[in-house]
Write an enzyme that holds these catalytic residues in place. Sequence first.
Site: not given
Length: 680
Positions: A559, A572
């Site tokens: 990501s 996350y």
Amino acid sequence: MTSPVEELLQRSHALGADPRNTNFAGGNTSAKGTAADPVTGSPAEVMWVKGSGGDLGTLAERGLAVLRLDRLRALAGVYPGVEREDEMVAAFDFCAFGTGGAAPSIDTAMHGLVDAAHVDHLHPDAGIAIATAADGEVLTERIFGDRVVWVPWRRPGFQLGLDIAAIKKDNPSAIGCVLGGHGITAWGDTSAACEANSLEIIRTAETYIAEHGRTEPFGPVLAGYEPLDEEARAERAAALFPVLRGLASTDAPQVGHYTATGEVLDFLSRERHPELAALGTSCPDHFLRTKVAPLVVDLPAGAPIEDVVARLRELHAAYREEYAAYYRRHAVEGSPAMRGADPAIVLVPGVGMFSFGKDKQTARVAGEFYVNAINVMRGAEALSSYAPIEESEKFRIEYWELEEAKLRRMPPARPLATRVAVVTGGGSGIGAATARRLAAEGACVVVADRDLGAARKVAAELGAKAYRPEDVAVAVEVDVTDEAQVVAALRAAVLAFGGVDLIVNNAGLSLSRSLLETTAADWDLQHGVMARGSFLVSRESARVMIDQGMGGEIVYISSKNAVFAGPNNVAYGAAKADQAHQVRLLAAELGAYGIRVNGVNPDGVVRGSGIFASGWGANRAAVYGVEEEKLGEYYAQRTLLKREVLPEHVAGAVFQLTQLTQTTGLHIPVDAGVAAAFLR
């Protein structure tokens, strides 16, 4: 009134639906009738015949070659003799009716020259058993009387068509013939009569073998070679398959198929299996797919796995030497170059059969053909002794210029043909899009997901147009945080396709919470799925890839958050940073094995995303103070390109990484340009 074409297709489907009648993609059928000439409008005698390739069970009208019967039969007048009979195949093009339909097969002359409205040429196990028996001619007369005539072995072609036409003329009471070493041909005045005659020959042969054959034609059970129990077989097959696939891919990458049916296991448990396997197959359709002979492991079922692997390497080297010698023994000036010396069939006592091909269907069909060959050997040995055609004749067909021309007509392979990909989190969002793209590019895909129903839905979609959907994709259930489930998922992938070449670590989830609201359970959950999960999947897949010795590739869907700091995202973002560094660490470690490790860093993928649909989108929208339905637009506006990132864009990046064969340790941003996430 049913047309000749409709009757032909109905008969073909009925015969092709039963494997006792003929093998997949084997045999051909024909019908003769009249059709209006597209130029003059006058009636013309026409023959419709199954074209080159295709399968009787699924034959469609587009798979038929269509020829003018008068012109085809006139070729007998210009036939230059058996030494030049291959030239006649090109002459079929001058007999085309209208646009001609599919490419005519080598058996076209047989169908056209035989004076019967309908003709079937089939490869039934029972029929080939008679055809390959040492006293096949005597057996044919004993079993069928004057209803079926023996035809000595002759390579398929124009001369064989002339021979059978003459036999039909000279034997008016005959309904067909047994072709020595090959199969059967039957005929009839109507389609129904032709089908009935084909089935009479096949069922009569089956009944005679059952009633008169020896009960143990392969000899007694060999101590130590009995089948392992089902779980032990699967465990050993999964351990051996990557090694075998690597060996079978020495000359060209292959996909594998594993078979452990009763026929195979019984054959390998019997005393005579080594000598019979060494004789090879006989029917041309068989050995074109199975090669001249299989590789047979000469160790008992319970031999230590390390001993089996070591012996496999020795046997493989010997197989390649013998295959090259076989080529040298029979090659003549103008023979096609040797295509590869690796085995297509590997037999392991107690475990089963491993077959290989350029794709899953080819590998599976090769295995099916060898099961046919076992049945043929059983029938021939039950009545007589198995006597396949001479090795020189096998070579003439395997390296036939007409077969070479057929190979040249095949479309080019897709970029990921022969590659086996495993996509975690493949049941939705980025994972499903990646699975679709990889399958579209030719890969065999294992769709792995905690939600087995979602995984099955994607796998079914990928295989919807295939003859067998599982030749394209299979679904496996896996929670990537569970070590045992990861091991089981990789084992399922290996048993499905022979090994693994590409892993896409995509499984993920996210909880959008501030530092103070993030619990230890939140942290553990996200790190368990993404950090621990991708570590486990990478470790187990690396073991398979190293055993294969074919290199491989691991791609992490990380990501932009691995390098970009945003609010309310600590668990996350930290887990994604862990994944990003795993890419670098594994690239450094696995490069020695030819395994490349790279990553993709997407921006937030809102549309089609399982993560966003599960509440992450609402949380992130609240963080940024926008409406949830406008979150994708918000993300797009903060990028340099002002574009929204979709699952298909991430899937495209994964595919592009597979093409960058000299690249490892790289992260590719797929974020439409987020300056703060530029890699440094």
